[in-house]
Design a protein around this motif. Structure first.
Motif, PDB file in Angstrom:
ATOM      1  N   PRO A 140       0.788  -1.235   0.000  1.00 59.30           N
ATOM      2  CA  PRO A 140       0.000   0.000   0.000  1.00 59.30           C
ATOM      3  C   PRO A 140       0.822   1.287   0.000  1.00 59.30           C
ATOM      4  CG  PRO A 140       0.138  -0.860   2.218  1.00 59.30           C
ATOM      5  CD  PRO A 140       0.847  -1.857   1.356  1.00 59.30           C
ATOM      6  N   VAL A 141       2.167   1.163   0.235  1.00 58.93           N
ATOM      7  CA  VAL A 141       2.982   2.378   0.344  1.00 58.93           C
ATOM      8  C   VAL A 141       3.028   3.121  -0.988  1.00 58.93           C
ATOM      9  CG1 VAL A 141       5.285   3.271   0.851  1.00 58.93           C
ATOM     10  CG2 VAL A 141       4.352   1.404   2.223  1.00 58.93           C
ATOM     11  N   ALA A 142       3.200   2.395  -2.093  1.00 58.87           N
ATOM     12  CA  ALA A 142       3.297   3.048  -3.407  1.00 58.87           C
ATOM     13  C   ALA A 142       2.037   3.843  -3.725  1.00 58.87           C
ATOM     14  CB  ALA A 142       3.542   1.995  -4.484  1.00 58.87           C
ATOM     15  N   THR A 143       0.893   3.336  -3.299  1.00 56.47           N
ATOM     16  CA  THR A 143      -0.362   4.068  -3.531  1.00 56.47           C
ATOM     17  C   THR A 143      -0.382   5.365  -2.739  1.00 56.47           C
ATOM     18  OG1 THR A 143      -1.363   1.858  -3.602  1.00 56.47           O
ATOM     19  CG2 THR A 143      -2.848   3.750  -3.682  1.00 56.47           C
ATOM     20  N   LEU A 144       0.139   5.321  -1.512  1.00 56.16           N
ATOM     21  CA  LEU A 144       0.191   6.513  -0.674  1.00 56.16           C
ATOM     22  C   LEU A 144       1.151   7.551  -1.252  1.00 56.16           C
ATOM     23  CD1 LEU A 144      -0.508   8.080   1.871  1.00 56.16           C
ATOM     24  CD2 LEU A 144       1.173   6.687   3.122  1.00 56.16           C
ATOM     25  N   THR A 145       2.307   7.129  -1.735  1.00 58.32           N
ATOM     26  CA  THR A 145       3.250   8.100  -2.304  1.00 58.32           C
ATOM     27  C   THR A 145       2.689   8.733  -3.571  1.00 58.32           C
ATOM     28  OG1 THR A 145       4.449   6.310  -3.445  1.00 58.32           O
ATOM     29  CG2 THR A 145       5.320   7.035  -1.312  1.00 58.32           C
ATOM     30  N   ARG A 146       1.896   7.991  -4.340  1.00 57.51           N
ATOM     31  CA  ARG A 146       1.263   8.589  -5.525  1.00 57.51           C
ATOM     32  C   ARG A 146       0.318   9.709  -5.112  1.00 57.51           C
ATOM     33  NH1 ARG A 146       1.146   3.305  -7.811  1.00 57.51           N
ATOM     34  NH2 ARG A 146      -1.016   2.946  -7.150  1.00 57.51           N
ATOM     35  N   VAL A 147      -0.439   9.479  -4.033  1.00 54.39           N
ATOM     36  CA  VAL A 147      -1.328  10.531  -3.526  1.00 54.39           C
ATOM     37  C   VAL A 147      -0.505  11.747  -3.101  1.00 54.39           C
ATOM     38  CG1 VAL A 147      -2.951  11.153  -1.703  1.00 54.39           C
ATOM     39  CG2 VAL A 147      -3.124   8.906  -2.812  1.00 54.39           C
ATOM     40  N   ALA A 148       0.572  11.507  -2.367  1.00 50.55           N
ATOM     41  CA  ALA A 148       1.412  12.614  -1.891  1.00 50.55           C
ATOM     42  C   ALA A 148       2.030  13.380  -3.046  1.00 50.55           C
ATOM     43  CB  ALA A 148       2.502  12.069  -0.969  1.00 50.55           C
ATOM     44  N   ASN A 149       2.515  12.654  -4.053  1.00 51.96           N
ATOM     45  CA  ASN A 149       3.161  13.313  -5.198  1.00 51.96           C
ATOM     46  C   ASN A 149       2.185  14.157  -6.007  1.00 51.96           C
ATOM     47  OD1 ASN A 149       5.646  12.226  -4.529  1.00 51.96           O
ATOM     48  ND2 ASN A 149       5.477  10.506  -5.948  1.00 51.96           N
ATOM     49  N   GLY A 150       0.916  13.840  -5.917  1.00 52.52           N
ATOM     50  CA  GLY A 150      -0.092  14.607  -6.641  1.00 52.52           C
ATOM     51  C   GLY A 150      -0.755  15.687  -5.812  1.00 52.52           C
ATOM     52  N   SER A 151      -0.278  15.896  -4.589  1.00 55.23           N
ATOM     53  CA  SER A 151      -0.886  16.876  -3.681  1.00 55.23           C
ATOM     54  C   SER A 151      -0.113  18.191  -3.719  1.00 55.23           C
ATOM     55  CB  SER A 151      -0.929  16.312  -2.260  1.00 55.23           C
ATOM     56  OG  SER A 151      -1.732  15.137  -2.225  1.00 55.23           O
ATOM     57  N   PRO A 152      -0.783  19.320  -3.394  1.00 53.37           N
ATOM     58  CA  PRO A 152      -0.155  20.635  -3.540  1.00 53.37           C
ATOM     59  C   PRO A 152       0.793  21.037  -2.424  1.00 53.37           C
ATOM     60  CG  PRO A 152      -2.424  20.891  -2.808  1.00 53.37           C
ATOM     61  CD  PRO A 152      -2.224  19.426  -3.068  1.00 53.37           C
ATOM     62  N   GLY A 153       0.790  20.334  -1.279  1.00 56.83           N
ATOM     63  CA  GLY A 153       1.624  20.745  -0.153  1.00 56.83           C
ATOM     64  C   GLY A 153       3.105  20.610  -0.439  1.00 56.83           C
ATOM     65  N   LEU A 154       3.918  21.314   0.347  1.00 54.11           N
ATOM     66  CA  LEU A 154       5.370  21.205   0.264  1.00 54.11           C
ATOM     67  C   LEU A 154       5.785  19.812   0.730  1.00 54.11           C
ATOM     68  CD1 LEU A 154       8.155  22.702  -0.100  1.00 54.11           C
ATOM     69  CD2 LEU A 154       8.045  23.129   2.371  1.00 54.11           C
ATOM     70  N   ARG A 155       6.548  19.100  -0.088  1.00 57.79           N
ATOM     71  CA  ARG A 155       6.947  17.732   0.227  1.00 57.79           C
ATOM     72  C   ARG A 155       8.386  17.717   0.753  1.00 57.79           C
ATOM     73  NH1 ARG A 155       4.200  17.386  -4.562  1.00 57.79           N
ATOM     74  NH2 ARG A 155       6.123  17.281  -5.780  1.00 57.79           N
ATOM     75  N   ILE A 156       8.546  17.195   1.965  1.00 62.57           N
ATOM     76  CA  ILE A 156       9.855  17.138   2.612  1.00 62.57           C
ATOM     77  C   ILE A 156      10.148  15.697   3.012  1.00 62.57           C
ATOM     78  CG2 ILE A 156      11.229  17.882   4.591  1.00 62.57           C
ATOM     79  CD1 ILE A 156       9.684  20.486   4.607  1.00 62.57           C
ATOM     80  N   SER A 157      11.282  15.173   2.564  1.00 60.85           N
ATOM     81  CA  SER A 157      11.694  13.820   2.940  1.00 60.85           C
ATOM     82  C   SER A 157      12.671  13.859   4.097  1.00 60.85           C
ATOM     83  CB  SER A 157      12.355  13.105   1.747  1.00 60.85           C
ATOM     84  OG  SER A 157      11.398  12.646   0.839  1.00 60.85           O
ATOM     85  N   LEU A 158      12.545  12.872   4.987  1.00 60.56           N
ATOM     86  CA  LEU A 158      13.474  12.713   6.095  1.00 60.56           C
ATOM     87  C   LEU A 158      14.603  11.782   5.672  1.00 60.56           C
ATOM     88  CD1 LEU A 158      10.986  12.324   9.097  1.00 60.56           C
ATOM     89  CD2 LEU A 158      11.967  14.423   8.116  1.00 60.56           C
ATOM     90  N   ASP A 159      15.783  12.300   5.555  1.00 69.83           N
ATOM     91  CA  ASP A 159      17.036  11.603   5.232  1.00 69.83           C
ATOM     92  C   ASP A 159      17.142  11.213   3.759  1.00 69.83           C
ATOM     93  OD1 ASP A 159      19.544  11.064   6.256  1.00 69.83           O
ATOM     94  OD2 ASP A 159      19.110   8.961   6.584  1.00 69.83           O
ATOM     95  N   LEU A 160      16.236  10.392   3.256  1.00 70.58           N
ATOM     96  CA  LEU A 160      16.218  10.010   1.835  1.00 70.58           C
ATOM     97  C   LEU A 160      14.770   9.961   1.362  1.00 70.58           C
ATOM     98  CD1 LEU A 160      18.786   7.081   1.573  1.00 70.58           C
ATOM     99  CD2 LEU A 160      18.685   8.959  -0.051  1.00 70.58           C
ATOM    100  N   PRO A 161      14.484  10.361   0.131  1.00 70.19           N
ATOM    101  CA  PRO A 161      13.128  10.161  -0.381  1.00 70.19           C
ATOM    102  C   PRO A 161      12.789   8.669  -0.393  1.00 70.19           C
ATOM    103  CG  PRO A 161      14.372  11.637  -1.810  1.00 70.19           C
ATOM    104  CD  PRO A 161      15.353  11.047  -0.849  1.00 70.19           C
TER     105      PRO A 161
END
Length: 511
Positions: A140-161
């Protein structure tokens, strides 16, 4: 030099920190606090909607620390458990410390609520996977990252994407696409290598509990030269010098239909300070090159079927005896006779040599000659040519560029390997691999490699050590590409335009 580190090196540094009395829990707290300080640089946390995506491991634990601290500052925090309850003891402790201020959501149980939380967030924090991740993200993680990548908020990764492998830079299509990545203590190799670099966004390295002394004494997995290192390597021009002071470079390049490759190689060498450039070419293309270039001297040799006539070989051998360095291969042709001749040249020529293009093809199936070579050889393959040397496809080379370069350099220690591409790698023996960061996609066109070969050859002719010559050539070649792209765009720029910018490049380096 900018230093990038592998997973094993990070684990080594963590163990060293623990050996000095720091606990892993403290390191997690330091990492989470450092990430919060970075987020607060964007403005006050109070009232801000923040969605923190957390995995089951210690990277998720870093996210839980962020959630606790941000919620205490008045942020409206939603922690989204991508794969359920945390699994590691450190992460469990950090989860328990969050208390009741944090809204915890389960992606697998309540996907629509989680989706809205992500899509409405001002900041989306990626705490799914850290430097131990390998492979590709799956549901289910890949589905969640697709949602995040399509969202308008500022995306910040901790240590590594999440989705980027620490040691290779490998990344699948659903990798978290960060606007910014907060790297803890040191940058990782995966931040530098493509495609990982594409997902990293702006890289921000923050102290996270590991002492500077530990960082300084740990060897890096990858080094990135900067302007200062290149400037320090460039030879000074002695006021009492003459053309002999700066070396004689022989360019064994060109064949019928490939005169341009010879012109680009020699033209770039002339602009990089070689005292004398000798361009050895077949009779048929001499008139073309003489009309293009005034400064080289020419060794114009007669051809026979498939290669050199006996008289032509003698002429070339005389030029070889006078040269301080050689470039061979740019547009040379691939006949059986030339293949045999190149192999012998690589084996017997006593000085430094750049082996490019058709000369690389001549070595396919006969790499043992590199360990028999009388002098250092600088090989400049693009991924397809590297694949040809190793019996691999270009795609296989690209899958693990760094390890491919390292392994080749160890196996052929008399060779300096310049593996071209986005983030060109320079490797020699057991030494740390260098990665170049200048250049752009506008350079991805025929002739750019011929220019680079001539530049490296010019530095070799001036007496520069081979790995330094490769480093300077690659860095300045990329800088010429960047200056040209600014003025002429990546679509319209040509290698001849880049050669014309070399005076500007040297001026910029000097300043």
């Amino acid at each position: 030099m900018i230093r990038f580190y592998t997973k094993q090196q990070m684990q080594q540094m963590e163990r060293a920190a623990v050996g000095r009395g720091t606990t892993m829990q403290q390191l997690m707290e330091e990492a989470g606090a450092a990430a919060v300080r970075h987020i607060r640089k964007k403005g006050p946390a109070e009232g801000k909607k923040i969605a923190i995506l957390c995995g089951k491991g210690n990277n998720g634990g870093d996210g839980f620390v962020c959630a606790r601290l941000l919620s205490r500052m008045g942020a409206r925090v939603a922690v989204i458990l991508a794969e359920g309850f945390p699994a590691s003891d450190l992460a469990k402790n950090a989860y328990g410390a969050m208390g009741t201020l944090v809204n915890v959501l389960d992606w697998q149980k309540n996907p629509e609520i989680c989706r809205r939380a992500v899509q409405q967030a001002d900041v989306i924090v990626d705490g799914l996977y850290g430097f131990s991740f390998h492979g590709e993200l799956r549901p289910p993680v890949a589905t969640l990252t697709r949602v995040a990548n399509g969202s308008p908020g500022l995306r910040i990764s901790l240590d590594l994407p999440s989705g980027v492998e620490c040691d290779t830079g490998k990344a699948g299509a659903d990798t978290f696409c960060a606007d910014e990545t907060v790297a803890f203590s040191v940058p990782k190799v995966g931040h530098a290598l493509y495609p990982g670099a594409r997902y990293t966004g702006k890289l921000c390295v923050v102290p996270a509990g590991i002492e500077t002394e530990i960082l300084d004494r740990t060897g890096a997995g990858l080094l990135v030269p900067e302007k200062e290192e290149v400037r320090a390597c460039l030879p000074e021009r002695d006021p009492q010098a003459n053309k002999g002071t700066f070396g004689r470079l022989l360019c064994l390049c060109g064949s019928y239909g490939m005169a341009g490759a010879a012109a680009l190689c020699a033209g770039a060498a002339l602009r990089c300070g070689a005292g004398l450039v000798d361009l050895a070419v077949p009779e048929r293309i001499y008139p073309i090159l003489a009309a293009k270039l005034s400064e080289p001297i020419f060794t114009v040799y007669p051809e026979a079927e498939g290669g050199f006539s006996p008289g032509g070989k003698a002429m070339v051998e005389k030029s070889l005896s006078l040269a301080k360095a050689v470039v061979v291969g740019c547009g040379l042709g691939r006949s059986e006779e030339k293949t045999r001749w190149v192999t012998g040249l690589v084996r017997h020529y006593p000085g430094p040599m750049v082996v490019d293009a058709d000369a690389l093809r001549a070595l396919e199936g006969n790499l043992a000659v590199l360990n028999e070579a009388a002098g250092v050889r600088v090989l400049t393959p693009h991924p397809g040519e590297m694949g040809g040397l190793l019996g691999l496809s270009a795609g296989q080379v690209q899958e693990n560029r760094l390890q491919t370069a390292r392994d080749f350099a160890v196996q052929y220690p008399k060779t300096v390997l310049v593996l071209k591409g986005a983030g060109t790698l320079i490797a020699r023996g057991q030494e740390a691999v260098l990665m170049n960061t200048t250049g752009n996609a506008g350079m991805a066109r025929g002739g750019s490699g011929d220019m680079l070969a001539g530049m490296i050859g010019a530095f070799l002719a001036q007496g520069m050590e081979a790995k330094r010559a490769a480093m300077c050539g690659v860095y300045l070649h990329g800088l010429a590409g960047d200056l040209t792209a600014r003025e002429q765009t990546q679509n319209a720029m040509l290698p001849t335009d880049m050669i014309a910018r070399l005076p500007q490049v040297f001026r910029e380096i000097a300043e």
